[in-house]
Design a protein around this motif. Structure first.
Motif, PDB file in Angstrom:
ATOM      1  N   PRO A 171       0.790  -1.233   0.000  1.00 29.21           N
ATOM      2  CA  PRO A 171       0.000   0.000   0.000  1.00 29.21           C
ATOM      3  C   PRO A 171       0.823   1.285   0.000  1.00 29.21           C
ATOM      4  CG  PRO A 171      -0.054  -1.040   2.157  1.00 29.21           C
ATOM      5  CD  PRO A 171       0.592  -2.017   1.230  1.00 29.21           C
ATOM      6  N   VAL A 172       2.126   1.213   0.307  1.00 27.88           N
ATOM      7  CA  VAL A 172       2.957   2.417   0.273  1.00 27.88           C
ATOM      8  C   VAL A 172       4.079   2.302  -0.750  1.00 27.88           C
ATOM      9  CG1 VAL A 172       2.441   3.073   2.656  1.00 27.88           C
ATOM     10  CG2 VAL A 172       4.417   1.603   2.169  1.00 27.88           C
ATOM     11  N   LEU A 173       4.054   1.256  -1.583  1.00 29.53           N
ATOM     12  CA  LEU A 173       5.125   1.079  -2.565  1.00 29.53           C
ATOM     13  C   LEU A 173       5.211   2.262  -3.523  1.00 29.53           C
ATOM     14  CD1 LEU A 173       7.365  -0.652  -3.771  1.00 29.53           C
ATOM     15  CD2 LEU A 173       5.619  -1.818  -5.157  1.00 29.53           C
ATOM     16  N   GLY A 174       4.061   2.871  -3.844  1.00 25.43           N
ATOM     17  CA  GLY A 174       4.046   4.004  -4.760  1.00 25.43           C
ATOM     18  C   GLY A 174       4.798   5.222  -4.246  1.00 25.43           C
TER      19      GLY A 174
ATOM     20  N   THR B 221       7.746   3.269  -8.908  1.00 22.79           N
ATOM     21  CA  THR B 221       6.650   3.448  -9.849  1.00 22.79           C
ATOM     22  C   THR B 221       5.945   2.127 -10.141  1.00 22.79           C
ATOM     23  OG1 THR B 221       8.115   3.120 -11.756  1.00 22.79           O
ATOM     24  CG2 THR B 221       7.827   5.379 -10.953  1.00 22.79           C
ATOM     25  N   GLY B 222       4.780   2.230 -10.751  1.00 22.31           N
ATOM     26  CA  GLY B 222       4.018   1.061 -11.159  1.00 22.31           C
ATOM     27  C   GLY B 222       3.038   1.451 -12.249  1.00 22.31           C
ATOM     28  N   PRO B 223       2.664   0.504 -13.107  1.00 18.04           N
ATOM     29  CA  PRO B 223       1.794   0.821 -14.240  1.00 18.04           C
ATOM     30  C   PRO B 223       0.320   0.795 -13.866  1.00 18.04           C
ATOM     31  CG  PRO B 223       2.400  -1.472 -14.354  1.00 18.04           C
ATOM     32  CD  PRO B 223       3.098  -0.911 -13.118  1.00 18.04           C
ATOM     33  N   GLU B 224      -0.486   1.566 -14.561  1.00 15.50           N
ATOM     34  CA  GLU B 224      -1.930   1.483 -14.414  1.00 15.50           C
ATOM     35  C   GLU B 224      -2.467   0.273 -15.173  1.00 15.50           C
ATOM     36  OE1 GLU B 224      -4.119   3.525 -12.488  1.00 15.50           O
ATOM     37  OE2 GLU B 224      -2.106   3.797 -11.665  1.00 15.50           O
TER      38      GLU B 224
ATOM     39  N   HIS C 137      12.428   0.016   0.249  1.00 19.25           N
ATOM     40  CA  HIS C 137      11.101  -0.489   0.619  1.00 19.25           C
ATOM     41  C   HIS C 137      11.174  -1.951   1.026  1.00 19.25           C
ATOM     42  CE1 HIS C 137       7.181  -2.448  -0.260  1.00 19.25           C
ATOM     43  NE2 HIS C 137       6.671  -1.336   0.220  1.00 19.25           N
ATOM     44  N   ALA C 138      11.951  -2.728   0.286  1.00 16.38           N
ATOM     45  CA  ALA C 138      12.072  -4.152   0.596  1.00 16.38           C
ATOM     46  C   ALA C 138      12.771  -4.389   1.934  1.00 16.38           C
ATOM     47  CB  ALA C 138      12.824  -4.861  -0.528  1.00 16.38           C
ATOM     48  N   LEU C 139      13.674  -3.496   2.320  1.00 16.02           N
ATOM     49  CA  LEU C 139      14.483  -3.694   3.520  1.00 16.02           C
ATOM     50  C   LEU C 139      13.885  -3.070   4.777  1.00 16.02           C
ATOM     51  CD1 LEU C 139      18.063  -3.049   2.048  1.00 16.02           C
ATOM     52  CD2 LEU C 139      16.995  -5.264   2.537  1.00 16.02           C
TER      53      LEU C 139
END
Length: 263
Positions: free
Chosen positions: A141-144, A148-151, A224-226
């Motif tokens: 939920p906070v990765l953005g 980035t990520g695609p629609e 984010h992963a860590l």
């Protein structure tokens, strides 16, 4: 330009770029933030000002590439020595990770409040609901805030979008934004580049979130992963190649196009 200049300038400049750019994403996304739901205009102008600040800080030291796509484009154009490219890229990645850590530090309380909010937790899809991984990837939920990520998840389209957007960015820098030595962004060039980034975000950012910079995506995604964030979900590593490959190809194409059409 010495190795220490490159390392210091690119690390600090990229860290500030990500601090301010990721910061506006956090401000708009997280609950208990005064800027929550401020929208896409706030994000695009926030990233533009982030580029402007980072470029002004690093311009006189390292040339303020702050982006591997810019470094590759300048190397192909001839303004940057190929021997300096690995140091530029490593410094940029380190700076991007530092910047992402600083965003987490600034919004520490907001991250905790957001990720422990029952409404946010309940809104996340369950494992059973995520049968179609292409339509519902495991992104938290906070990765953005970090990357980035695609629609619409379509690898070919997403890469093409990033290539086209990055060509616009790097070509604008090569034609309008270089300093007197031709090895980085000049004072006026920093302002031009910042405005171009805003324009790219408004016009081309809708499909993928306009990474246009491999370390802008990869460094914060690693952080984010860590980070020990509760209920943070996945880091969507299946998509991570797109904002790396697309901008690098775009930067290379822009450098080649400059040599063909403008040199």
């Amino acid at each position: 330009m010495s190795s220490s200049d490159i390392f210091i300038g690119e690390t600090i400049g990229t860290a500030v770029l990500i601090l301010l750019g990721g910061g506006v994403c956090a401000a708009v996304t997280l609950k208990s933030s005064k800027a929550r739901n401020a929208g896409w205009l706030a994000i695009t102008f926030g990233w533009g000002f982030a580029v402007l600040t980072g470029a002004y800080l690093a311009g006189g030291v390292s040339g303020a590439h702050l982006n591997p796509a810019v470094t590759v484009g300048l190397a192909i154009q001839g303004g940057t020595e190929w021997g300096h490219v690995p140091l530029y890229l490593g410094s940029q990645l380190l700076g991007a990770m530092i910047g992402a850590l600083l965003v987490w530090a600034v919004y520490y309380g907001q991250f905790h409040a957001h990720l422990t909010d029952p409404e946010i937790i309940e809104a996340q899809p369950t494992e059973e609901a995520m049968v179609d991984q292409a339509a519902a990837p495991k992104a938290g939920p906070v990765l953005g805030i970090f990357s980035t990520g695609p629609e619409i998840r379509n690898g070919v389209q997403n890469v093409v979008t990033e290539i086209i957007a990055t060509v616009v960015l790097v070509l604008a820098i090569l034609t309008q934004g270089l300093n007197n030595e031709g090895n980085g962004i000049g004072v006026l060039g920093a302002l031009i580049t910042a405005l171009v980034v805003v324009g790219i975000g408004l016009s081309l950012g809708g499909p993928t979130g306009y990474a246009i910079n491999p370390v802008r995506d990869l460094g914060p995604r690693i952080v984010h992963a860590l980070l020990p964030l509760p209920n943070k979900g996945g880091s969507d590593w299946g998509y991570a190649w797109v904002p790396i490959v697309g901008p690098l190809v775009g930067g290379a194409l822009a450098g080649g196009l400059y040599n063909l059409a403008f040199a």
